[in-house]
Design a protein around this motif. Structure first.
Motif, PDB file in Angstrom:
ATOM      1  N   UNK A 182       0.811  -1.219   0.000  1.00  0.00           N
ATOM      2  CA  UNK A 182       0.000   0.000   0.000  1.00  0.00           C
ATOM      3  C   UNK A 182       0.847   1.274   0.000  1.00  0.00           C
ATOM      4  N   UNK A 183       1.809   1.461   0.894  1.00  0.00           N
ATOM      5  CA  UNK A 183       2.598   2.698   0.843  1.00  0.00           C
ATOM      6  C   UNK A 183       3.457   2.806  -0.417  1.00  0.00           C
ATOM      7  N   UNK A 184       3.912   1.646  -0.916  1.00  0.00           N
ATOM      8  CA  UNK A 184       4.715   1.687  -2.142  1.00  0.00           C
ATOM      9  C   UNK A 184       3.850   2.130  -3.315  1.00  0.00           C
ATOM     10  N   UNK A 185       2.631   1.578  -3.417  1.00  0.00           N
ATOM     11  CA  UNK A 185       1.727   1.978  -4.505  1.00  0.00           C
ATOM     12  C   UNK A 185       1.354   3.447  -4.419  1.00  0.00           C
ATOM     13  N   UNK A 206       7.844   3.682   3.357  1.00  0.00           N
ATOM     14  CA  UNK A 206       7.409   2.342   3.777  1.00  0.00           C
ATOM     15  C   UNK A 206       8.372   1.686   4.769  1.00  0.00           C
ATOM     16  N   UNK A 207       9.147   2.478   5.500  1.00  0.00           N
ATOM     17  CA  UNK A 207      10.130   1.918   6.434  1.00  0.00           C
ATOM     18  C   UNK A 207       9.461   1.144   7.575  1.00  0.00           C
ATOM     19  N   UNK A 229       6.771  -0.713   7.433  1.00  0.00           N
ATOM     20  CA  UNK A 229       6.411  -2.042   6.932  1.00  0.00           C
ATOM     21  C   UNK A 229       7.645  -2.902   6.672  1.00  0.00           C
ATOM     22  N   UNK A 230       8.725  -2.271   6.237  1.00  0.00           N
ATOM     23  CA  UNK A 230       9.980  -3.017   6.022  1.00  0.00           C
ATOM     24  C   UNK A 230      10.511  -3.533   7.349  1.00  0.00           C
ATOM     25  N   UNK A 231      10.432  -2.707   8.399  1.00  0.00           N
ATOM     26  CA  UNK A 231      10.844  -3.167   9.731  1.00  0.00           C
ATOM     27  C   UNK A 231       9.969  -4.338  10.197  1.00  0.00           C
ATOM     28  N   UNK A 232       8.689  -4.323   9.830  1.00  0.00           N
ATOM     29  CA  UNK A 232       7.800  -5.436  10.175  1.00  0.00           C
ATOM     30  C   UNK A 232       8.231  -6.734   9.517  1.00  0.00           C
ATOM     31  N   UNK A 233       8.701  -6.650   8.277  1.00  0.00           N
ATOM     32  CA  UNK A 233       9.184  -7.860   7.596  1.00  0.00           C
ATOM     33  C   UNK A 233      10.459  -8.394   8.250  1.00  0.00           C
ATOM     34  N   UNK A 245      13.683   5.990  -5.319  1.00  0.00           N
ATOM     35  CA  UNK A 245      13.748   4.748  -4.530  1.00  0.00           C
ATOM     36  C   UNK A 245      13.883   5.068  -3.036  1.00  0.00           C
ATOM     37  N   UNK A 246      14.671   6.067  -2.707  1.00  0.00           N
ATOM     38  CA  UNK A 246      14.833   6.444  -1.305  1.00  0.00           C
ATOM     39  C   UNK A 246      13.538   7.019  -0.731  1.00  0.00           C
ATOM     40  N   UNK A 247      12.793   7.767  -1.539  1.00  0.00           N
ATOM     41  CA  UNK A 247      11.505   8.302  -1.085  1.00  0.00           C
ATOM     42  C   UNK A 247      10.531   7.160  -0.813  1.00  0.00           C
ATOM     43  N   UNK A 248      10.516   6.175  -1.678  1.00  0.00           N
ATOM     44  CA  UNK A 248       9.616   5.024  -1.498  1.00  0.00           C
ATOM     45  C   UNK A 248      10.008   4.234  -0.252  1.00  0.00           C
ATOM     46  N   UNK A 249      11.295   4.020  -0.063  1.00  0.00           N
ATOM     47  CA  UNK A 249      11.752   3.272   1.120  1.00  0.00           C
ATOM     48  C   UNK A 249      11.436   4.048   2.397  1.00  0.00           C
TER      49      UNK A 249
END
Length: 194
Positions: free
Chosen positions: A75-78, A107-108, A110-114, A100-104
């Motif tokens: 969702x945040x990436x889209x 969504x940081x 959610x990435x931490x959740x993974x 790419x850095x803005x997208x990361x």
């Protein structure tokens, strides 16, 4: 004299019956103790089997939670990709380091959740040892939970950094399911340990 002999025989028979009664009581106590030990050992074995099956169940659920976390990451990436498409050309956006850095950054959480779920999977996959709360993967997961909660409360809305609209594209970020699963797993592991 005959009366005295009878009394002597009675007293001898009384002492032999009392010693027999004491032996029977000792034997019955030993049997009861043995039965109690067997019962306790069976209960310990059943509890151990329950813990093993519960850990396997939690391990299986972890993959379902991982799938839901990937969905939450999408969702945040889209949203950010849509915002970037309106500003930047598609071909340029795909190869831009800044995009790419803005997208990361968006969504940081959610990435931490993974990453947190990766630590939980590592912790739950230790079937033989049973996984103690002092395990390295559990400690790493605990630290990631605090970090993810902090990031979540700092970025409560799903809004790409590039959006200049005054709150038009702001949406609330869903609470990370990885934190909820971590709490359930921690409570159950705590009760299995103690």
């Amino acid at each position: 004299m005959a009366v005295q002999q009878r009394r002597g025989k009675l007293s001898k028979s009384n002492t032999t019956t009392t010693t027999n009664n004491k032996d029977e009581k000792i034997i019955s106590l030993e049997e009861q103790l043995h039965k109690a030990e067997v019962t306790v050992l069976r209960a310990l074995e059943a509890t151990h089997r329950l813990h093993v099956w519960w850990r396997l169940y939690m391990f299986g659920i972890c993959f379902l939670v991982l799938f839901i976390s990937f969905y939450q990451l999408r969702k945040p990436i889209d949203d950010c990709m849509t915002s970037l498409e309106t500003i930047i050309d598609k071909d340029e956006m795909m190869y831009s380091f800044e995009s790419m850095m803005i997208i990361i950054k968006n969504s940081i959480c959610e990435i931490l959740g993974l990453v947190l779920l990766g630590c939980i999977i590592s912790f739950l996959s230790q079937h033989q040892e049973g996984g103690k709360l002092s395990d390295k993967s559990f400690i790493c997961a605990t630290l990631l939970v605090f970090l993810q909660i902090t990031v979540f409360f700092q970025n409560r809305t799903l809004q790409c950094q590039i959006d200049d609209d005054e709150g038009l594209n702001k949406k609330d970020r869903p609470f990370p399911i990885s934190i909820i699963f971590y709490a359930i797993m921690t409570v159950s592991t705590y009760f299995m340990t103690y």
